[in-house]
Scaffold this active site. Structure first.
Site, mmCIF file in Angstrom:
data_model
loop_
_atom_site.group_PDB
_atom_site.id
_atom_site.type_symbol
_atom_site.label_atom_id
_atom_site.label_comp_id
_atom_site.label_asym_id
_atom_site.label_seq_id
_atom_site.Cartn_x
_atom_site.Cartn_y
_atom_site.Cartn_z
ATOM 1 N N LYS A 22 0.599 -1.222 0.417
ATOM 2 C CA LYS A 22 0.095 -0.338 0.111
ATOM 3 C C LYS A 22 0.691 0.953 0.150
ATOM 4 O O LYS A 22 0.752 2.534 -1.185
ATOM 5 C CB LYS A 22 -0.929 -0.054 1.754
ATOM 6 C CG LYS A 22 -1.692 1.511 1.278
ATOM 7 C CD LYS A 22 -2.727 0.838 2.327
ATOM 8 C CE LYS A 22 -1.972 1.598 3.884
ATOM 9 N NZ LYS A 22 -1.016 2.956 4.303
ATOM 10 N N ASN A 23 1.800 1.178 0.716
ATOM 11 C CA ASN A 23 2.799 2.385 1.064
ATOM 12 C C ASN A 23 4.088 2.977 -0.470
ATOM 13 O O ASN A 23 4.531 3.774 -0.278
ATOM 14 C CB ASN A 23 3.240 2.033 2.485
ATOM 15 C CG ASN A 23 2.623 2.249 3.451
ATOM 16 O OD1 ASN A 23 1.199 2.750 3.255
ATOM 17 N ND2 ASN A 23 3.181 2.468 4.724
ATOM 18 N N CYS A 116 -4.771 12.415 12.875
ATOM 19 C CA CYS A 116 -5.129 10.983 12.699
ATOM 20 C C CYS A 116 -5.190 10.789 13.661
ATOM 21 O O CYS A 116 -5.017 11.552 14.725
ATOM 22 C CB CYS A 116 -5.579 10.127 11.326
ATOM 23 S SG CYS A 116 -3.176 9.836 11.741
ATOM 24 N N ARG A 121 0.150 14.645 12.876
ATOM 25 C CA ARG A 121 1.004 14.194 11.230
ATOM 26 C C ARG A 121 0.918 15.942 10.957
ATOM 27 O O ARG A 121 0.671 16.309 9.838
ATOM 28 C CB ARG A 121 -0.559 13.704 10.753
ATOM 29 C CG ARG A 121 -0.963 12.697 11.400
ATOM 30 C CD ARG A 121 -0.066 11.326 11.160
ATOM 31 N NE ARG A 121 0.695 10.763 10.141
ATOM 32 C CZ ARG A 121 -0.102 9.648 9.508
ATOM 33 N NH1 ARG A 121 -0.619 9.429 10.049
ATOM 34 N NH2 ARG A 121 0.140 8.874 8.705
ATOM 35 N N ASP A 306 4.859 0.496 11.793
ATOM 36 C CA ASP A 306 3.510 0.333 11.246
ATOM 37 C C ASP A 306 3.383 -1.303 12.236
ATOM 38 O O ASP A 306 2.487 -1.985 11.394
ATOM 39 C CB ASP A 306 3.228 0.311 9.755
ATOM 40 C CG ASP A 306 3.181 1.489 9.093
ATOM 41 O OD1 ASP A 306 3.404 1.725 8.541
ATOM 42 O OD2 ASP A 306 2.886 2.562 10.263
ATOM 43 N N ARG A 398 -8.518 -0.026 4.666
ATOM 44 C CA ARG A 398 -8.022 0.519 3.906
ATOM 45 C C ARG A 398 -6.280 -0.252 3.713
ATOM 46 O O ARG A 398 -5.490 0.452 2.700
ATOM 47 C CB ARG A 398 -7.426 1.894 5.137
ATOM 48 C CG ARG A 398 -8.641 2.568 5.133
ATOM 49 C CD ARG A 398 -7.877 3.434 6.166
ATOM 50 N NE ARG A 398 -6.999 4.461 5.761
ATOM 51 C CZ ARG A 398 -5.509 4.760 6.521
ATOM 52 N NH1 ARG A 398 -6.343 4.852 7.678
ATOM 53 N NH2 ARG A 398 -4.470 4.689 6.159
HETATM 54 C C1 EPZ Z 1 4.665 7.337 6.134
HETATM 55 O O1 EPZ Z 1 3.212 7.794 6.808
HETATM 56 C C2 EPZ Z 1 2.890 6.184 5.557
HETATM 57 N N1 EPZ Z 1 1.748 5.732 5.339
HETATM 58 C C3 EPZ Z 1 2.667 5.617 7.073
HETATM 59 O O2 EPZ Z 1 1.747 4.315 7.686
HETATM 60 C C4 EPZ Z 1 4.424 5.050 8.439
HETATM 61 O O3 EPZ Z 1 3.769 4.768 10.045
HETATM 62 C C5 EPZ Z 1 5.755 6.213 8.383
HETATM 63 O O4 EPZ Z 1 5.153 6.331 6.834
HETATM 64 C C6 EPZ Z 1 6.366 6.026 8.876
HETATM 65 O O5 EPZ Z 1 7.372 5.104 8.322
HETATM 66 C C7 EPZ Z 1 2.274 5.752 3.996
HETATM 67 O O6 EPZ Z 1 3.044 5.744 2.855
HETATM 68 C C8 EPZ Z 1 0.530 6.324 3.411
HETATM 69 P P1 EPZ Z 1 6.381 10.462 7.936
HETATM 70 P P2 EPZ Z 1 3.901 9.181 6.669
HETATM 71 O O7 EPZ Z 1 6.551 11.509 7.200
HETATM 72 O O8 EPZ Z 1 5.116 9.700 5.526
HETATM 73 C C9 EPZ Z 1 6.413 13.614 11.710
HETATM 74 C C10 EPZ Z 1 0.298 2.869 7.449
HETATM 75 O O9 EPZ Z 1 -0.352 1.850 9.207
HETATM 76 N N2 EPZ Z 1 6.297 14.403 11.024
HETATM 77 O O10 EPZ Z 1 7.424 9.885 7.534
HETATM 78 O O11 EPZ Z 1 2.976 10.424 7.066
HETATM 79 C C11 EPZ Z 1 5.561 13.070 11.689
HETATM 80 O O12 EPZ Z 1 4.756 13.442 12.601
HETATM 81 C C12 EPZ Z 1 0.603 4.004 8.001
HETATM 82 O O13 EPZ Z 1 0.654 2.235 6.797
HETATM 83 C C13 EPZ Z 1 6.750 16.089 11.353
HETATM 84 O O14 EPZ Z 1 6.924 16.372 12.266
HETATM 85 O O15 EPZ Z 1 5.030 9.343 8.010
HETATM 86 C C14 EPZ Z 1 5.608 11.362 12.596
HETATM 87 O O16 EPZ Z 1 5.726 11.613 13.914
HETATM 88 C C15 EPZ Z 1 0.857 4.926 9.337
HETATM 89 N N3 EPZ Z 1 6.141 16.804 9.676
HETATM 90 C C16 EPZ Z 1 6.983 11.057 11.482
HETATM 91 O O17 EPZ Z 1 7.718 12.332 10.945
HETATM 92 C C17 EPZ Z 1 6.316 16.874 8.373
HETATM 93 O O18 EPZ Z 1 6.630 17.628 7.982
HETATM 94 C C18 EPZ Z 1 6.600 10.448 10.468
HETATM 95 O O19 EPZ Z 1 6.866 10.676 9.720
HETATM 96 C C19 EPZ Z 1 6.027 15.303 7.881
HETATM 97 C C20 EPZ Z 1 6.333 14.167 9.167
#
Ligand code: EPZ
Length: 439
Positions: A22-23, A116, A121, A306, A398
């Site tokens: 998915k990701n 969420c 996020r 995850d 999802r």
């Molecule tokens: C991706 O989310 C995945 N989703 C998530 O999987 C996964 O948990 C996550 O990466 C971490 O591996 C998809 O790929 C669709 P991040 P993403 O940006 O991109 C902070 C699932 O269950 N952050 O790496 O949103 C954020 O708050 C989902 O399949 C900022 O501070 O993750 C978090 O604490 C859930 N500022 C951390 O970084 C930003 O601009 C990780 O977020 C962006 C992120």
């Protein structure tokens, strides 16, 4: 409201092919907007999040056809640059369309995805990076109005945190920018590598220099390609947890063992015997798992956040005390409450959960509060004594393609019920407890 009903106590045995990721599929579908051509995306799972991404592509003007396990995306007719709130709201990771729409059309209008169940996020890293690439972004009341007059231009970006989504948006914005972009501190998840492979197959010039450094040389245009999405490593670890918690003997095929290394190591510490081959993994679990201390989620190649809920469900009945620290999201222990309802002994202090393994969980009525917590309920139910009824299962759909069929193929007693409540009459409230309405 649909529910999943699990009768625990069945040992899982057999072979299962794991779905496409998915990701990986979601950012690749967003990347199709960049392509003035036709892309065939194979091994693309049929999930509600993928269907939400298809609705966005069609809204933007793409023609999308679903094949057996593939999507054909024709993005030659993209004519919109605005994504309505209703479509953005369906899937919070839609923010990854920002980079591709802005690059393709020179403008983009969408809303901030907002938080969420698992955390706030924020998208500050996405926005600061796109501004560094020359985008003008106005944020008003959750609406983003973005322009890139004269196109985006290559630059140097240093991410303070290896955000997966921000890395994806930078790749999509820089792939067709004027000039070269050097990105330091990029996310290194396998899904990022798959996106890079897709973009390069479309004519992009992206090099991975190692240690989280990417060099993206902008090209004037991208052409269509055929791409097979990598296997879903989180779905794989979910099925490993299901096998492990039932003392099972399961082979997973169409996987990339290297993507699972950190998780495989935890299952081996828990007493599972694991053999790997090119695209498969054979897991044999002990009668009862051993506890594992000091599991700590981290960016890849660390233990993935995850997988945290699923491993917790498996270790809730392990022999001994396990500890799991969640370092990525600030609110990702929703499944603890439901596991406690099933008899787990879990205490949470700050971002660390301490599990005192109990002999057996018992079935209960629980809710899937988010995608991975919902899958963890299925894992817990498989190992529990009795029946577990899981509602709010739209969260599970999802990210997991036909989860009950996959588990049934391994011998699980699991079904999806369109109606409410349990399948056993005695599980309904006996009449004497129901308020008598009329006399
Ligand atoms: C991706 O989310 C995945 N989703 C998530 O999987 C996964 O948990 C996550 O990466 C971490 O591996 C998809 O790929 C669709 P991040 P993403 O940006 O991109 C902070 C699932 O269950 N952050 O790496 O949103 C954020 O708050 C989902 O399949 C900022 O501070 O993750 C978090 O604490 C859930 N500022 C951390 O970084 C930003 O601009 C990780 O977020 C962006 C992120």
């Amino acid at each position: 409201m649909e529910k999943i009903i699990v009768q625990g106590g069945q040992t899982l045995r057999g072979t299962l092919r794991v779905q496409g990721s998915k990701n990986a599929a979601l950012p690749i579908l967003a990347a199709c907007v960049l392509v003035n051509g036709v892309c065939e995306i194979r091994n693309c799972p049929d999930l509600s999040d993928v269907r939400a991404a298809v609705r966005i592509l069609r809204h933007l003007g793409c023609a999308v056809e679903r094949g057996e396990d593939s999507l054909r995306v024709d993005a030659r007719t993209v004519f919109r640059a605005a994504i309505p709130h209703a479509l953005m709201r369906e899937m919070r990771s839609s923010i990854v369309f920002l980079g591709s729409v802005l690059s393709r059309t020179g403008r983009a209008a969408l809303c901030t995805p907002g938080g969420c169940e698992i955390g706030a996020r924020p998208i500050d890293l996405h926005l600061s990076s796109l501004r560094a690439l020359g985008a003008r972004i106005d944020e008003t009341n959750g609406a983003l109005c973005c322009t890139a007059r004269g196109g985006l231009r290559g630059t140097t970006i240093r991410l303070r945190f290896p955000s997966v989504g921000a890395t994806e948006n930078i790749l999509l914005a820089a792939a067709a920018a004027n000039g070269t972009t050097t990105l330091y501190g990029a996310a290194r998840e396998p899904e990022i590598g798959d996106l890079i492979r897709f973009l390069n197959a479309c004519g992009a010039r992206i090099r991975d220099l190692g240690a989280g450094t990417l060099k993206i040389e902008g090209v004037p245009c991208l052409h269509g390609c055929t791409h097979r999405v990598i296997p879903d490593r989180i779905a794989a670890v979910t099925y490993m947890a299901a096998a492990a918690v039932t003392g099972g003997d399961v082979t997973l095929t169409d996987i990339v063992p290297a993507h699972l290394a950190c998780m495989t190591n935890v299952f081996e510490q828990a007493g599972c015997r694991i053999e790997e081959a090119d695209d498969r993994l054979h897991l044999r679990a002990p009668e009862r798992l051993r506890a594992v201390r000091d599991i700590r989620t981290a960016p890849y190649p660390g233990f993935p956040t995850d997988a945290q809920a699923a491993i917790m469900a498996a270790l809730a009945t392990a022999d001994g005390v396990s500890t799991i620290e969640e370092t990525i999201f600030e609110n990702r222990f929703h499944h603890v409450c439901a596991l406690r309802r099933m008899g787990a002994d879990i205490t949470v202090e700050g971002c660390t959960a301490l599990l005192r393994g109990v002999e057996r969980l018992h079935g209960a009525a629980v809710s899937a509060v988010d995608l991975r917590a919902g899958a963890a309920m299925v894992v817990a139910g498989l190992g529990a004594q009795g029946e577990t009824v899981i509602d709010q299962i739209q969260h599970i759909d999802r990210g997991y393609e036909k989860i009950e069929a996959c588990l049934q193929a391994l011998g699980a007693r699991i079904e999806r019920s369109a109606d409410s409540g349990s399948t056993k009459p005695e599980q309904q409230f006996p009449l004497r407890l129901l308020p008598l309405r009329y006399g």
